[in-house]
Design an enzyme around this catalytic site. Structure first.
Site, PDB file in Angstrom:
ATOM      1  N   ARG A 193     -12.503 -28.519-101.671  1.00 44.83           N
ATOM      2  CA  ARG A 193     -13.098 -28.094-102.933  1.00 44.83           C
ATOM      3  C   ARG A 193     -13.012 -26.580-103.012  1.00 44.83           C
ATOM      4  O   ARG A 193     -13.191 -25.874-102.006  1.00 44.83           O
ATOM      5  CB  ARG A 193     -14.566 -28.537-103.048  1.00 44.83           C
ATOM      6  CG  ARG A 193     -14.763 -30.036-103.272  1.00 44.83           C
ATOM      7  CD  ARG A 193     -14.241 -30.482-104.624  1.00 44.83           C
ATOM      8  NE  ARG A 193     -14.485 -31.895-104.883  1.00 44.83           N
ATOM      9  CZ  ARG A 193     -13.644 -32.881-104.613  1.00 44.83           C
ATOM     10  NH1 ARG A 193     -12.488 -32.585-104.010  1.00 44.83           N
ATOM     11  NH2 ARG A 193     -13.934 -34.127-104.899  1.00 44.83           N
TER      12      ARG A 193
ATOM     13  N   GLU B  37     -11.926 -25.242-111.218  1.00 43.56           N
ATOM     14  CA  GLU B  37     -10.780 -26.092-110.888  1.00 43.56           C
ATOM     15  C   GLU B  37      -9.510 -25.644-111.606  1.00 43.56           C
ATOM     16  O   GLU B  37      -8.433 -25.670-111.026  1.00 43.56           O
ATOM     17  CB  GLU B  37     -11.103 -27.547-111.245  1.00 43.56           C
ATOM     18  CG  GLU B  37     -10.021 -28.544-110.903  1.00 43.56           C
ATOM     19  CD  GLU B  37      -9.922 -28.849-109.411  1.00 43.56           C
ATOM     20  OE1 GLU B  37      -9.175 -29.761-109.065  1.00 43.56           O
ATOM     21  OE2 GLU B  37     -10.573 -28.179-108.595  1.00 43.56           O
TER      22      GLU B  37
ATOM     23  N   HIS C 148      -4.394 -30.144-108.011  1.00 37.53           N
ATOM     24  CA  HIS C 148      -5.232 -31.190-107.414  1.00 37.53           C
ATOM     25  C   HIS C 148      -4.450 -32.499-107.284  1.00 37.53           C
ATOM     26  O   HIS C 148      -4.901 -33.557-107.741  1.00 37.53           O
ATOM     27  CB  HIS C 148      -6.505 -31.397-108.242  1.00 37.53           C
ATOM     28  CG  HIS C 148      -7.658 -31.921-107.415  1.00 37.53           C
ATOM     29  ND1 HIS C 148      -8.976 -31.651-107.703  1.00 37.53           N
ATOM     30  CD2 HIS C 148      -7.681 -32.710-106.313  1.00 37.53           C
ATOM     31  CE1 HIS C 148      -9.760 -32.248-106.829  1.00 37.53           C
ATOM     32  NE2 HIS C 148      -8.998 -32.897-105.976  1.00 37.53           N
TER      33      HIS C 148
END
Length: 339
Positions: free
Chosen positions: A250, A278, A297
């Site tokens: 993360r 993100e 991701h």
């Protein structure tokens, strides 16, 4: 003659729009229909306000098969599911939809986190090997120069022989990365505050020592209050010049502002599949720095890798139907130190 009693558990699929179509093949749906009493094409996208068919199925369901986008199982939702006894999650973390109300009611929970760990570990292995060979930067320079160069002279500090790799977090992914590294000539360090003895061939060290000794640092710790910015200014400054930081966990685990200071100077390299936020801002240097590989991701399950998670989840459904324990059951206490 009395009719045969159908003792198969009733099951309802509950996940976000479009997920079931990617997760389940026709063979998966056929197996679910054989193992349970279910409509394998009925998917509840919103358990808080289900359509009439989903609401009726929820009222009878003993099992939920969930995946990404599943509705939180609030007390209100659980009140509409009086027979619910177990949740099988065909993905990794269950923190987004398993609530305290589930544990209070004694609902059993399992997930396909082990299946989802495999592609992340494979991505990490590739990143480690490419980092040692300086594949990203050499490919960029090759494209820029388009001439013969003395690459052997330029690569004296490259290579993967006896390089030191630091693994942060003995999670499923971290442990799998360590297994994948065994055939190679690496020295492997591990930091995890919950681990008291390292796997064979791995040295357990404090975090600051791991950062100071490693030329590749790979992050596999969970996102918890205690892990926020666990790689901060001191840890990043301790990394030797040329170290590659790999983050597939993360973004919040790394102090991105502090990291950018080292990246913009070219002192460190990074392979980042996650950031904080993100999606970096359009002005972020991460998009254009030559020493940064930024991916959206994608380390976790995608494409046909989702079918591996479905396989594991359906095996857990089969175990439940046979009255067996789940192979990978999750308990409330696990979530205090896992993703």
């Amino acid at each position: 003659m009395h009719p045969t009693t159908d003792n198969r558990p009733r099951l309802l699929l509950a996940m976000g729009p479009g997920i079931a179509e990617r997760l389940l093949t026709d063979a998966h749906r056929e197996r679910l229909a054989a193992l349970t009493r279910t409509d394998p094409h009925l998917v509840a996208h919103d358990l808080a306000a289900p359509d009439p068919r989903a609401a009726a199925a929820l009222a009878e369901a003993e099992l939920l098969l969930t995946c990404w986008g599943a509705s939180p199982l609030t007390p209100e939702v659980l009140a509409r599911a009086p027979r619910l006894a177990a949740v099988v999650h065909a993905a990794g973390s269950v923190k987004h939809h398993i609530t305290d109300a589930c544990w209070t009611r004694g609902i059993r929970v399992t997930s396909a986190a082990a299946a989802n760990a495999l592609p992340v570990a494979e991505y990490t292995l590739a990143a480690i090997l490419f980092a040692g060979k300086r594949v990203l930067r050499s490919a960029q320079q090759y494209a820029e120069l388009r001439t013969d160069q003395a690459w052997l002279d330029a690569s004296t500090a490259w290579g993967n022989y006896r390089r030191t790799v630091g693994i942060i977090g003995a999670s499923r992914i971290g442990r799998r990365v360590i297994e994948l590294l065994r055939p190679f000539d690496f020295e492997v360090l591990l930091y995890d505050p919950y681990v008291t003895s390292a796997p064979p061939g791995v040295e357990l060290v404090p975090l600051d020592e791991l950062c100071a000794r490693s030329t590749v640092v790979s992050v596999h710790a969970p996102q918890l209050p205690s892990t926020h910015h666990m790689l901060g200014p001191a840890q990043l400054a301790a990394m030797p010049d040329g170290t590659t930081l790999i983050n597939t966990a993360r973004g919040s685990l790394v102090d991105e502002e502090a990291l950018l200071g080292h990246l913009t100077k070219g002192r460190l390299h990074a392979v980042l599949d996650v950031t904080d936020p993100e999606l970096p801002s359009p002005e972020s240097p991460l998009w254009t720095l030559p020493n940064v590989l930024l991916t959206p991701h994608v380390a976790g399950s995608l494409g046909n890798e989702l079918h591996r998670m479905a396989d594991q989840a359906i095996e857990e459904v089969a175990r439940y139907g046979r009255g067996e324990a789940f192979a990978d059951e999750i308990r409330a206490a696990d979530l205090t130190r896992s993703a």
